[in-house]
Write a protein that holds these residues in place. Structure first.
Motif, PDB file in Angstrom:
ATOM      1  N   THR A   5      -9.019 -17.281   3.550  1.00 38.07           N
ATOM      2  CA  THR A   5      -8.533 -15.912   3.752  1.00 38.07           C
ATOM      3  C   THR A   5      -9.285 -14.976   3.241  1.00 38.07           C
ATOM      4  O   THR A   5     -10.222 -14.006   3.463  1.00 38.07           O
ATOM      5  N   LEU A   6      -9.364 -15.226   1.929  1.00 42.36           N
ATOM      6  CA  LEU A   6      -9.939 -14.346   0.855  1.00 42.36           C
ATOM      7  C   LEU A   6     -11.779 -14.348   1.230  1.00 42.36           C
ATOM      8  O   LEU A   6     -12.270 -13.382   1.225  1.00 42.36           O
ATOM      9  N   LYS A   7     -12.151 -15.647   1.366  1.00 44.07           N
ATOM     10  CA  LYS A   7     -13.717 -15.811   1.927  1.00 44.07           C
ATOM     11  C   LYS A   7     -13.948 -15.037   3.079  1.00 44.07           C
ATOM     12  O   LYS A   7     -14.990 -14.010   2.937  1.00 44.07           O
ATOM     13  N   VAL A   8     -13.353 -15.155   4.116  1.00 39.76           N
ATOM     14  CA  VAL A   8     -13.412 -14.274   5.436  1.00 39.76           C
ATOM     15  C   VAL A   8     -13.468 -12.761   5.075  1.00 39.76           C
ATOM     16  O   VAL A   8     -14.288 -12.063   5.253  1.00 39.76           O
ATOM     17  N   ALA A  47      -7.528 -19.337  -8.634  1.00 37.41           N
ATOM     18  CA  ALA A  47      -7.630 -18.119  -9.621  1.00 37.41           C
ATOM     19  C   ALA A  47      -8.782 -17.382  -9.854  1.00 37.41           C
ATOM     20  O   ALA A  47      -8.744 -16.110 -10.040  1.00 37.41           O
ATOM     21  N   ASP A  48      -9.888 -18.039  -9.838  1.00 34.14           N
ATOM     22  CA  ASP A  48     -11.278 -17.454  -9.914  1.00 34.14           C
ATOM     23  C   ASP A  48     -11.340 -16.381  -8.709  1.00 34.14           C
ATOM     24  O   ASP A  48     -11.890 -15.332  -9.004  1.00 34.14           O
ATOM     25  N   ALA A  49     -10.946 -16.608  -7.621  1.00 31.13           N
ATOM     26  CA  ALA A  49     -11.259 -15.780  -6.332  1.00 31.13           C
ATOM     27  C   ALA A  49     -10.329 -14.558  -6.494  1.00 31.13           C
ATOM     28  O   ALA A  49     -10.911 -13.485  -5.944  1.00 31.13           O
ATOM     29  N   ILE A  50      -9.232 -14.522  -7.291  1.00 33.60           N
ATOM     30  CA  ILE A  50      -8.606 -13.170  -7.432  1.00 33.60           C
ATOM     31  C   ILE A  50      -8.521 -12.502  -8.765  1.00 33.60           C
ATOM     32  O   ILE A  50      -7.849 -11.643  -9.103  1.00 33.60           O
ATOM     33  N   VAL A  55      -1.543 -24.673   1.677  1.00 31.60           N
ATOM     34  CA  VAL A  55      -1.282 -23.082   1.415  1.00 31.60           C
ATOM     35  C   VAL A  55      -2.269 -22.473   0.832  1.00 31.60           C
ATOM     36  O   VAL A  55      -2.998 -21.547   0.999  1.00 31.60           O
ATOM     37  N   ILE A  56      -2.659 -23.287  -0.565  1.00 32.69           N
ATOM     38  CA  ILE A  56      -3.655 -22.637  -1.530  1.00 32.69           C
ATOM     39  C   ILE A  56      -5.155 -22.574  -0.686  1.00 32.69           C
ATOM     40  O   ILE A  56      -6.007 -21.495  -0.597  1.00 32.69           O
TER      41      ILE A  56
END
Ligand SMILES: Cc1cc2nc3c(=O)[nH]c(=O)nc-3n(C[C@H](O)[C@H](O)[C@H](O)COP(=O)(O)OP(=O)(O)OC[C@H]3O[C@@H](n4cnc5c(N)ncnc54)[C@H](O)[C@@H]3O)c2cc1C
Length: 420
Positions: free
Chosen positions: A410-413, A319-322, A403-404
């Protein structure tokens, strides 16, 4: 500065005010009443009870009449005749605001009030209470209210809910609307019961539909009861005003009117505004604030499929990442994994985000009624037959504990690549 004063020449030292003061701000000294100004919040309860007219409230204009003498509080007789009903009229909306702006549910409450008033000729007013809030009146008039009842006072600071409730009670007793509507927000839930108790009237919370009884004109509210297992219709036949809070995101917002014709009634000098007994030391905006959920653009919601509370940090990391808020099913709440303020559904919040991630959620009707208006629903569930997939825009069949983390990775990359 306004304060309560004792006219020593009138005081007979009976002690009635001392017994009644809710703030223990009055005492008898040498046979006369005395006010401890540090404790007194100028609530005014002592003024009307003094048999010798020895107590004065400096904040009030000379022609002010105490609440009990303004309103006929009589309870109807057994035949249901309401001796005071005729003196109450119109629909009034509580215009909640925060950080200098109306909260998003206000247009919904005005929408509900205007819908109720349609074809009846009943006026719709808005109560606006606060400090330096005059700039909000224009917005309320644009939403089609006939009158804005304004009380602007430095005593009405954010979180001064005790002072605000006393002020609102005085205002309603003075202007006597027949119906008072607010939103089931945290603040609405704090203010409305206090006001209803002070006015000795009925209150229905979290209503999902409103109508007027054709024969009696009573407000008829519909709300889930007994944990949502029945839908109850409730009337407040004998008391006025009839008070109700409405569930957020259920009613359509009022459309703006092209040429507002309403007026502002500034009641600031006519209504007593007492001081709060609360001292706010610090304001901390928490994750569990349901307002975050209701206004969220993106929600990551979690269900029993998360398996245990220890796995929740994964959901928060995602949640924080998005930039999303965290929601939950009742199952996750009932298991004690997450605070009830996160619950979405029939007995929780009703949300309308742009994107809704349903992680380990089966898709029970009681949950989906609270989120099925999300623009895009992305469901992650290990069971390909889970009902949530019937609703989902995108479905991922798989273990959310795999999955999460893959989403987060993926978001980090992508973030790293964007920085190169
Ligand atoms: C009167 C009443 C009012 C209610 N109000 C509400 C309400 O407001 N809100 C609400 O949410 N519910 C409410 N409920 C409860 C509702 O009926 C459901 O019981 C509840 O929504 C189920 O929550 P869940 O989807 O988390 O759990 P479950 O139904 O148990 O679903 C868990 C899902 O997780 C999946 N799963 C398991 N492991 C994994 C994994 N590793 N990875 C991915 N997926 C996995 C499973 O396949 C399953 O589909 C109410 C019920 C009643 C009777």
């Amino acid at each position: 500065m306004s304060q309560i004063r004792i006219l020593q020449s009138n005081c007979i030292g009976c002690g009635t005010c001392v017994q009644l003061c809710p703030f223990e701000a009055l005492r008898l000294l040498e046979g006369q009443a005395n006010v401890d100004q540090d404790r007194c919040v100028v609530c005014g309860s002592c003024v009307p009870v003094c048999p010798a007219d020895a107590i004065v409230d400096d904040s009030l204009p000379d022609n002010f009449m105490p609440r009990d003498s303004m309103v006929d509080w009589s309870i109807p007789d057994e035949s249901g005749v309401k001796s005071n009903e005729a003196s109450f009229s119109g629909i009034c909306v509580y215009a909640e605001h925060a950080d200098g702006a109306l909260v998003p549910s206000v247009p919904e409450v005005i929408g509900a009030a205007r819908q109720l008033a349609e074809g009846t000729g009943l006026p719709v007013s808005a109560v606006l209470l606060g400090s330096e809030i005059g700039h909000l009146t224009g917005e309320l008039l644009e939403l089609g209210v006939d009158e804005v009842w304004l009380v602007d006072s430095p005593n009405l600071q954010p979180y001064a809910e005790d002072a605000e409730a006393r002020c609102m009670s005085e205002l309603l007793a003075e202007l006597k609307p027949a119906i008072v509507l607010g939103s089931g927000t945290r603040r609405g839930r704090s203010i409305f019961p206090r006001v209803a108790a002070r006015l000795d009237t009925g209150l229905c919370a979290d209503c999902i539909s409103l109508s007027l009884d054709k024969e009696t004109g009573h407000l008829v509210v519909t709300r889930p009861a007994y944990g949502g297992s029945i839908v109850a219709k409730i009337v407040i036949p004998h008391q006025r005003p009839q008070m109700a809070t409405i569930k957020e995101h259920v009613f359509r917002s009022a459309a703006k009117v092209s040429t507002p014709s309403g007026i502002v009634r500034d009641m600031s000098s006519q209504i007593r505004v007492s001081k709060t007994v609360l001292e706010i030391l610090e304001i901390v905006r928490g994750r569990a604030d349901p307002a975050n959920l209701l206004q969220a653009d993106t929600i990551v919601a979690v269900g029993r499929g998360i398996k245990k509370a220890e796995n929740l940090p994964l959901i928060y990391e995602f949640a924080d990442a998005i930039g999303a808020s965290v929601g939950a099913t009742r199952a996750a709440v009932d298991l004690g994994w997450i605070h009830p303020s996160h619950q979405i559904g029939q007995t929780g919040s009703i949300v309308k985000p742009r994107v809704y991630f349903a992680c380990g959620i089966s898709g029970a009707l009681q949950h989906t009624v609270g989120m099925d208006e999300a623009e895009t629903i992305i469901a992650v569930n290990s069971d390909p037959n889970a009902p949530i997939f019937d609703l989902a825009t995108y479905g991922i069949v798989g273990d959310l504990l795999e999955v999460i983390p893959a989403f987060i990775e993926t978001l980090k990359v992508e973030k790293q690549q964007a920085m190169i």
